[in-house]
Write an enzyme that holds these catalytic residues in place. Structure first.
Site, PDB file in Angstrom:
ATOM      1  N   ASN A 169       0.824  -1.209   0.000  1.00  0.00           N
ATOM      2  CA  ASN A 169       0.000   0.000   0.000  1.00  0.00           C
ATOM      3  C   ASN A 169       0.859   1.261   0.000  1.00  0.00           C
ATOM      4  OD1 ASN A 169      -2.527   1.578   0.446  1.00  0.00           O
ATOM      5  ND2 ASN A 169      -1.401   2.119   2.307  1.00  0.00           N
ATOM      6  N   ASP A 175       1.436   6.582   0.304  1.00  0.00           N
ATOM      7  CA  ASP A 175       0.724   5.537  -0.451  1.00  0.00           C
ATOM      8  C   ASP A 175       1.244   5.458  -1.883  1.00  0.00           C
ATOM      9  OD1 ASP A 175      -0.952   5.723   1.875  1.00  0.00           O
ATOM     10  OD2 ASP A 175      -2.540   4.783   0.693  1.00  0.00           O
ATOM     11  N   ASP A 214      -0.415  -6.821   3.412  1.00  0.00           N
ATOM     12  CA  ASP A 214      -0.712  -5.823   4.435  1.00  0.00           C
ATOM     13  C   ASP A 214      -1.738  -4.815   3.915  1.00  0.00           C
ATOM     14  OD1 ASP A 214      -0.103  -4.462   6.975  1.00  0.00           O
ATOM     15  OD2 ASP A 214       0.772  -2.898   5.709  1.00  0.00           O
ATOM     16  N   GLU A 268      -4.822  -9.116   4.628  1.00  0.00           N
ATOM     17  CA  GLU A 268      -5.355  -8.437   5.811  1.00  0.00           C
ATOM     18  C   GLU A 268      -6.354  -7.386   5.343  1.00  0.00           C
ATOM     19  OE1 GLU A 268      -4.025  -5.332   9.342  1.00  0.00           O
ATOM     20  OE2 GLU A 268      -3.238  -5.187   7.316  1.00  0.00           O
TER      21      GLU A 268
END
Ligand code: CA
Length: 544
Positions: free
Chosen positions: A143, A211, A241, A277
């Protein structure tokens, strides 16, 4: 049956040995009730994606060189421990170079943080894992990068150089398009200001984690290079993640990106296992299975307020727990035909479970919660230290405390993250618990053993006996899709009192008591078809 009588013979021999006081042989503890029953069955070796996965925070696990920081060689040294616990997969939290102790902000995706060792150590660790039948998954943090990543540094330097100018050009600095820069006078939620410029950049977590622009072909090329690199080093899969933040608030884009990611990784390694996740509601994370990603962590069941803890506290009924498992199974199947649930009870972002229950000095609730977690279908996850009921809550550093190998300061003990508060553990250290067949450690070891003894526990589709299940008792059958694997029945007594279950009324054919989880010395007994279950116990029934 034959195998069980062998175990009886063996324990009788041990007993005889200790009575006659064999010279040079330490008196051996007699087998505990759980060991006697569960270790009479031989584990089944399965070559698929259903594993017992042990989550390791390398920093706090085991230190091989005395600098107080856990490292890859330290994990390597502890592989026999991990295998004897009963895990056959490890998830390494991030190991790439990073300015933070937790390393969820990467500065180089194709290297090892020097505090943890080097690529040679990593290769050796993977090799040593594979020798023991342990697969390795690593954290893939896509990310965002660290704000100290050279890509971001170059982009920022370019923007600062061109302050006030209008000739900003991606061609002069390709890294501009790796991130989400935006010219603006106003602050914006989820964005941070690039100091000294009129630019913002997206940083959903904090300013140190810009990001990535995952839409950009150049960024996707980089990701392909990164996963090809780790695949070439032998890793068996990844933990993704922060998947909900890939495109914050845009879940169809998240699914689209993960579809690309899944296809790309599986072209590199068709057997790769990927778990995502997505810390959000279960309608959302089950919809993510549409991407083809194998698993998503099952947050509904985890943590202090999850289904497991509620059942242990008695605020959720046994039957409702069964219904929830079936709901989850159906939702996963609707969204991904090969989807695998990823049950877990706690992780590095959650308070540790030892603090969840009042009046649990003997750890019976803590044990039972692990039993509920580890009897779930799917690829089950266990956070390091939970097998001994380690404590840790409040600030994140406390949740990532040094593995409690021994009460005495011993070799390999890590110093823990800076800023971690001082606190005492609630339950004994590992060295002590290992000697006690009724410890939390021994309970977790038995639960992991059951998962390996009976492949149906992880792989079976759940159906519930509606009549026998009630507030306190849950009776479910787990039937694997493969006809080669035998179904099992699990009977749970979620109350503290003894419960009697009349198996003659059971909808399923299983009648042999083949596996047990009990939180103290009380035993489960089966007399004719009357199954007598002490408080907080779980029985595994098979067909003769
Ligand atoms: Ca070290």
């Amino acid at each position: 049956m034959k195998k069980r009588s062998m175990a009886w013979l063996l324990s009788a021999a041990v007993l005889a040995g200790s009575l006659t006081g064999c010279a040079g042989r330490k008196e051996k503890e007699p087998l505990s009730y759980m060991q006697e029953v569960n270790e009479a069955v031989k584990p089944v070796k399965m070559e698929d994606k259903y594993r017992n996965c042990y989550e390791i925070f390398v920093y706090s696990f085991y230190d091989s060189d005395g600098d107080g920081i856990g490292d890859l060689k330290g994990v390597d040294e502890k592989l026999d421990y991990i295998a004897s616990l009963g895990a056959d997969q490890i998830w390494l939290m991030p190991v790439c170079p990073s300015p933070t102790y937790h390393k969820y902000d990467v500065t180089d995706y194709m290297a090892i943080d020097p505090a943890y060792g080097n690529l040679e150590d990593f290769k050796k660790l993977v090799k040593d894992c594979h020798k023991r039948g342990i697969s390795v998954i690593t954290d893939l943090v896509l990310n965002h990068t660290s704000s100290e990543h050279p890509w971001f540094q170059e982009a920022c330097a370019y923007l600062k150089e061109h302050k006030g100018k209008t000739d900003i050009n991606e061609k002069d600095c390709p890294y501009l398009s790796y991130y989400q820069f935006e010219k603006s006078d106003h602050d914006k939620n989820g964005y941070a200001r690039l100091k000294g410029t009129d630019y913002l950049y997206e940083a959903q977590f904090w300013e140190g984690m810009p990001d990535l622009n995952l839409d950009h072909p150049a960024v996707r090329k980089e990701i392909e290079k990164i996963t090809a690199f780790w695949t070439s080093l032998g890793v068996d899969g990844y933990r993704l993640d922060a998947t909900t933040s890939y495109y914050t608030g845009r879940n169809s884009k998240n699914i689209e990106f993960m579809t690309w990611l899944n296809d790309m990784i599986k072209k590199q390694n068709k057997d790769a296992y990927i778990v995502g996740e997505a810390w959000c509601d279960s309608m959302t994370y089950t919809s993510f299975y549409q991407s083809g990603i194998d698993s998503f962590f099952d947050f509904d069941f985890a943590g202090n307020d999850g289904e497991i803890a509620q059942c242990v506290r008695g605020t959720r009924s046994a039957k409702d727990f069964g219904k929830s498992m079936i709901w989850m199974q159906d939702k996963i199947a609707q969204n991904g035909k090969d989807g695998i649930d990823a049950p877990f009870y706690t992780n590095h972002d959650m308070a540790r479970s030892a603090g969840y229950y009042a009046m649990d000095d003997k750890g019976e609730k803590t044990k039972f919660a692990e039993g509920l977690n580890l009897m779930m279908s799917g690829n089950a996850f266990l956070y390091y230290g939970e097998e001994i009921g380690m404590k840790g809550s409040g600030i994140d550093e406390n949740k990532r405390a040094p593995m409690y190998w021994s009460k005495k300061k011993s070799k390999g003990t890590t110093k823990g993250p800076q800023g971690m508060e001082a606190f005492d553990m609630k339950f004994a250290a590992l060295d002590k618990q290992k000697k006690d067949p009724y410890s939390i450690y021994s309970y977790v070891q038995q639960a992991l053993r059951l998962r390996r003894n009976f492949p149906a526990i992880a792989r079976g589709d759940v159906s519930m006996d509606e009549d026998l299940s009630n507030e306190e008792v849950l009776v479910i059958e787990k039937k694997p899709k493969s006809a080669a694997l035998s179904p099992v029945v699990l009977v749970y007594n979620m109350s503290e009192k003894q419960q009697e279950v009349d198996l003659s009324k059971m909808a399923f054919p299983q009648r042999t008591l083949s596996g047990v989880l009990t939180v103290n010395k009380k035993k489960i007994s089966l007399q004719k078809e009357r199954l007598l279950m002490p408080g907080r116990s779980i029985a595994v029934l098979t067909q003769k």
